[in-house]
Scaffold this motif. Structure first.
Motif, mmCIF file in Angstrom:
data_model
loop_
_atom_site.group_PDB
_atom_site.id
_atom_site.type_symbol
_atom_site.label_atom_id
_atom_site.label_comp_id
_atom_site.label_asym_id
_atom_site.label_seq_id
_atom_site.Cartn_x
_atom_site.Cartn_y
_atom_site.Cartn_z
ATOM 1 N N ALA A 132 40.493 38.488 31.765
ATOM 2 C CA ALA A 132 41.821 39.070 31.562
ATOM 3 C C ALA A 132 42.782 37.971 31.152
ATOM 4 N N PRO A 154 42.122 44.207 31.076
ATOM 5 C CA PRO A 154 40.949 44.688 30.329
ATOM 6 C C PRO A 154 40.550 46.101 30.742
ATOM 7 N N ALA A 182 35.816 42.038 33.871
ATOM 8 C CA ALA A 182 35.985 41.396 32.565
ATOM 9 C C ALA A 182 37.063 40.314 32.603
#
Length: 358
Positions: free
Chosen positions: A248, A240, A246
């Motif tokens: 992934a 990401p 975030a």
């Protein structure tokens, strides 16, 4: 110890290790050794229908620009010999393409062969140069799958489980006129032709140590099936824009999240020298260091692979690479304490195989 535990049904196509380091230069410039070891459990022959490929990316895009494809045809007398084709540019990526044969006719197995363009070749049995104590990688793989932290101290004393074992080595020493002076990326593959589907099937891909051993067998929602069949260009798919925070996916996400779970369980993610605020942030750093799964090397320089110490230049046959990959998993300094086996100071550098008893 890249692949000793992910062997396919056909052991002759099993890559146990890939390596890349500097050979002795000459008046024309540096020379680089590229090689793979196969058949770690004693397969009696090479696969006469298989491809054994050394792949080199020379422009930094993780797509091979040169492929040295070895095949092992069997003569009418039943004796195998080795043939190597050099494929370049688009042909290097195409298993249906043909290249330039650089070996002399009926090149012998088990001997050093002088090839075209100053390339040296050896294909034959050798002493396995790599060392490891099997409980270490087995425990590491289990911890990656379960999200637990390994207790290596309880597993010793360590001994080299690969001592006095033989592999089949395919090794080239290549002049810089072919590779160029810039940093290259290297990996090794094997493949066979599936007659039922009329297609070449890649059996294994090897670069950095233990990547498929550790992560092809680990479980998790991000698991990439049959990672051995893929190419390096897939290794960063799923990373990401904000890798430390975030969600992934893909192999990158799996490597990040499996490692993050281990350092979370051990509480080692904030430890010196790689101190991170979260386990996921450490896992992202480790995934970026380990992927794409290729060996980067600058021709003419000293090879050393120890990414936990921020060193990735080639991968030799004397390094304790099994310990160096474990450092990345646990974020702690670690050594098996095992000493390297004997090596030659001339091509093909790997020692002759053990003498059979009796």
């Amino acid at each position: 110890m890249s692949h000793h535990f992910d062997y396919p049904t056909d052991e002759t196509l099993d890559i146990s290790d890939a390596y890349c380091f500097a050979g002795p230069g000459d008046r024309h410039g540096p020379r680089t050794v590229f090689g793979m070891n196969t058949s770690p459990f004693g397969a009696p022959t090479w696969n006469a229908a298989g491809y054994y490929e050394l792949k080199i990316d020379t422009d930094g895009d993780y797509v091979e620009d040169i492929t040295f494809r070895a095949t092992f045809p069997t003569g009418s007398d039943g004796v195998q010999h080795v043939q190597v084709e050099q494929l370049t540019d688009a042909a290097a990526t195409d298993r249906t393409a043909s290249g330039t044969i650089i070996t002399p006719p009926n090149a012998p197995i088990g001997q050093v062969v002088e090839c075209s363009n100053g390339i040296k070749l050896f294909a034959g049995p050798r002493l396995d140069p790599f060392r490891n104590y099997i409980p270490y990688p087995v425990t590491t793989t289990n911890c990656l799958a379960a999200g637990t932290f390994p207790d290596f101290a309880s597993l010793g004393p360590a001994h080299n489980d690969f001592a006095n074992t033989a592999v089949r080595s395919y090794v080239l020493e290549v002049p810089v006129a072919i590779t160029g002076h810039r940093r290259v990326h290297f990996w090794a593959t094997t493949a066979y032709f599936d007659t039922g589907h009329n297609i070449w099937v890649q059996t294994q891909r090897a670069g950095k140590p233990n990547m498929t051993t550790f992560f092809a067998f680990a479980t998790g929602s991000a698991k990439v099936p049959d990672y051995n069949s893929t190419a390096p260009t897939i290794d960063l798919v799923g990373r990401p824009a904000h890798p430390a925070t975030a969600p992934a996916s893909g192999i990158w996400g799996q490597v990040r999240d499996n490692i993050a779970a281990v350092v979370e369980a051990g509480g080692t993610y904030p430890d010196f020298p790689h101190s991170f605020p979260t386990a996921r942030a450490y896992g992202a750093w480790a995934a970026d260091a380990l992927l794409p799964n290729v060996i980067g090397f600058t021709p003419g320089t000293v090879a050393l692979w120890d990414p936990w110490c921020d060193i990735q230049n080639g991968k030799g046959v004397i390094e304790d690479i099994a310990s160096n990959i474990i450092k990345m998993i646990v974020n702690q300094d670690f050594s098996s304490g095992l000493e390297p086996g004997p090596l030659l100071d001339y091509f093909p550098y790997l020692s002759p195989p053990p003498t059979p008893a009796g």
